[in-house]
Scaffold this motif. Structure first.
Motif, PDB file in Angstrom:
ATOM      1  N   THR A  55      -4.523  33.537 -49.733  1.00  0.00           N
ATOM      2  CA  THR A  55      -4.726  32.100 -49.802  1.00  0.00           C
ATOM      3  C   THR A  55      -5.627  31.709 -48.640  1.00  0.00           C
ATOM      4  N   ASP A  56      -6.471  30.699 -48.867  1.00  0.00           N
ATOM      5  CA  ASP A  56      -7.439  30.287 -47.856  1.00  0.00           C
ATOM      6  C   ASP A  56      -6.805  29.412 -46.779  1.00  0.00           C
ATOM      7  N   ALA A  57      -7.600  29.111 -45.774  1.00  0.00           N
ATOM      8  CA  ALA A  57      -7.172  28.213 -44.705  1.00  0.00           C
ATOM      9  C   ALA A  57      -6.690  26.888 -45.298  1.00  0.00           C
ATOM     10  N   ARG A  58      -5.519  26.433 -44.842  1.00  0.00           N
ATOM     11  CA  ARG A  58      -4.912  25.145 -45.204  1.00  0.00           C
ATOM     12  C   ARG A  58      -4.323  25.120 -46.613  1.00  0.00           C
ATOM     13  N   VAL A  59      -4.355  26.266 -47.310  1.00  0.00           N
ATOM     14  CA  VAL A  59      -3.716  26.364 -48.619  1.00  0.00           C
ATOM     15  C   VAL A  59      -2.263  26.793 -48.421  1.00  0.00           C
ATOM     16  N   HIS A  60      -1.366  26.257 -49.241  1.00  0.00           N
ATOM     17  CA  HIS A  60       0.066  26.480 -49.089  1.00  0.00           C
ATOM     18  C   HIS A  60       0.606  27.442 -50.152  1.00  0.00           C
ATOM     19  N   ALA A  61       1.860  27.822 -49.987  1.00  0.00           N
ATOM     20  CA  ALA A  61       2.515  28.668 -50.998  1.00  0.00           C
ATOM     21  C   ALA A  61       3.978  28.279 -51.118  1.00  0.00           C
ATOM     22  N   ARG A  62       4.454  28.256 -52.335  1.00  0.00           N
ATOM     23  CA  ARG A  62       5.879  28.079 -52.625  1.00  0.00           C
ATOM     24  C   ARG A  62       6.514  29.400 -53.038  1.00  0.00           C
ATOM     25  N   GLY A  63       5.693  30.313 -53.578  1.00  0.00           N
ATOM     26  CA  GLY A  63       6.244  31.558 -54.095  1.00  0.00           C
ATOM     27  C   GLY A  63       5.311  32.735 -53.904  1.00  0.00           C
ATOM     28  N   GLN A  64       4.806  32.900 -52.686  1.00  0.00           N
ATOM     29  CA  GLN A  64       3.993  34.080 -52.388  1.00  0.00           C
ATOM     30  C   GLN A  64       4.895  35.312 -52.396  1.00  0.00           C
ATOM     31  N   ILE A  65       4.377  36.419 -52.926  1.00  0.00           N
ATOM     32  CA  ILE A  65       5.143  37.663 -52.979  1.00  0.00           C
ATOM     33  C   ILE A  65       4.501  38.692 -52.054  1.00  0.00           C
ATOM     34  N   LEU A  66       5.341  39.336 -51.237  1.00  0.00           N
ATOM     35  CA  LEU A  66       4.899  40.386 -50.326  1.00  0.00           C
ATOM     36  C   LEU A  66       5.729  41.638 -50.557  1.00  0.00           C
ATOM     37  N   HIS A  67       5.177  42.774 -50.168  1.00  0.00           N
ATOM     38  CA  HIS A  67       6.013  43.977 -50.126  1.00  0.00           C
ATOM     39  C   HIS A  67       5.661  44.807 -48.892  1.00  0.00           C
ATOM     40  N   PHE A  68       6.641  45.561 -48.421  1.00  0.00           N
ATOM     41  CA  PHE A  68       6.430  46.486 -47.306  1.00  0.00           C
ATOM     42  C   PHE A  68       7.441  47.611 -47.423  1.00  0.00           C
TER      43      PHE A  68
END
Length: 246
Positions: A51-64
């Protein structure tokens, strides 16, 4: 070693975007810094998308991947205790080693919020539109974006990918109290695609373009034929779905 999937929400106002970069703080840098403290070594985090600068997220998915033996639900409390208040881990679950936050995504939902009246409490989270909009014209144009198209006209000129064909499954304009939002569900989106579509739709709403012009823009495969790029702060990565599309 086990793989952990995180669902994360964040306010992008004070960040230079999701992805780590030389100048400016990022969401990825904050999450990886906390995980490094927990693991006493560097931990790479993979996201469903940038997501770009100043863009938000409600449901970003990450893995590690982790070697820690702590229960999965403890990751939520541990991460939130050390992350800034504008980043929140909502859920954690152990997934198969084949799970990939980016390449496994089947559908993504974005929402773009805007309002007619200025609100100092929403100035970083919804775009104020000062001109009158014809909602029916915008809905007519929205319908033309649904389906599988080459979205070259709705992406930056120098894109990182050659294939600019994407599928939009759903597109709608929703009125929600004092605000409105565009909702897009698609197989994936090109860099700035949602913001360019929104900028174009708003210009359709104010009468600069006819709804039918959207078909002409798609066919032209020329960024210059479409409308402006809407500001970043109205945009939210809302949801990422990993189930197969029928």
């Amino acid at each position: 070693m086990k793989r952990i999937k995180l669902t994360v929400a964040y306010d992008g106002t004070h960040y230079a975007g999701y992805q780590v970069q030389p100048n400016g703080n990022t969401i990825q840098a904050e999450v990886e810094a906390v995980l490094a403290r927990m693991h006493s070594r560097a931990v790479k985090v993979v996201a469903s998308g940038r997501t770009d600068a100043r863009v938000h997220a409600r449901g970003q998915i990450l893995h590690f991947d982790t070697h820690l033996s702590m229960p999965v639900d403890r990751f939520v409390k541990a991460l939130n205790a050390m992350l800034p208040d504008d980043i929140l881990v909502q859920a954690a679950e152990e997934v198969d080693a084949s799970f990939h936050a980016r390449y496994g995504a089947k559908r993504k939902e974005y929402r773009y919020f805007f309002r007619g009246d200025a609100d100092p409490f929403r100035r970083h989270h919804a775009v104020t539109v000062t001109y009158t909009l014809d909602h029916e014209r915008m809905r007519q144009a929205l319908r033309l974006l649904v389906g599988t198209h080459d979205f070259t006209s709705f992406s930056v000129t120098k894109a990182e990918v050659e294939d600019r064909v994407r599928t939009i499954y759903e597109a709608e304009l929703v009125e929600a109290g004092d605000e409105m939002y565009f909702r897009f569900v698609g197989s994936g989106f090109l860099y700035n695609q949602v913001r360019i579509m929104v900028g174009t739709l708003l210009e359709v709403g104010r009468g600069k373009y006819e709804p039918a012009d959207v078909s002409r823009m798609l066919a032209s495969k020329d960024r210059r034929s479409a409308g402006i790029t809407a500001p970043p702060h109205g945009l939210y990565l809302w949801n990422v779905n990993y189930e197969k599309v029928d």
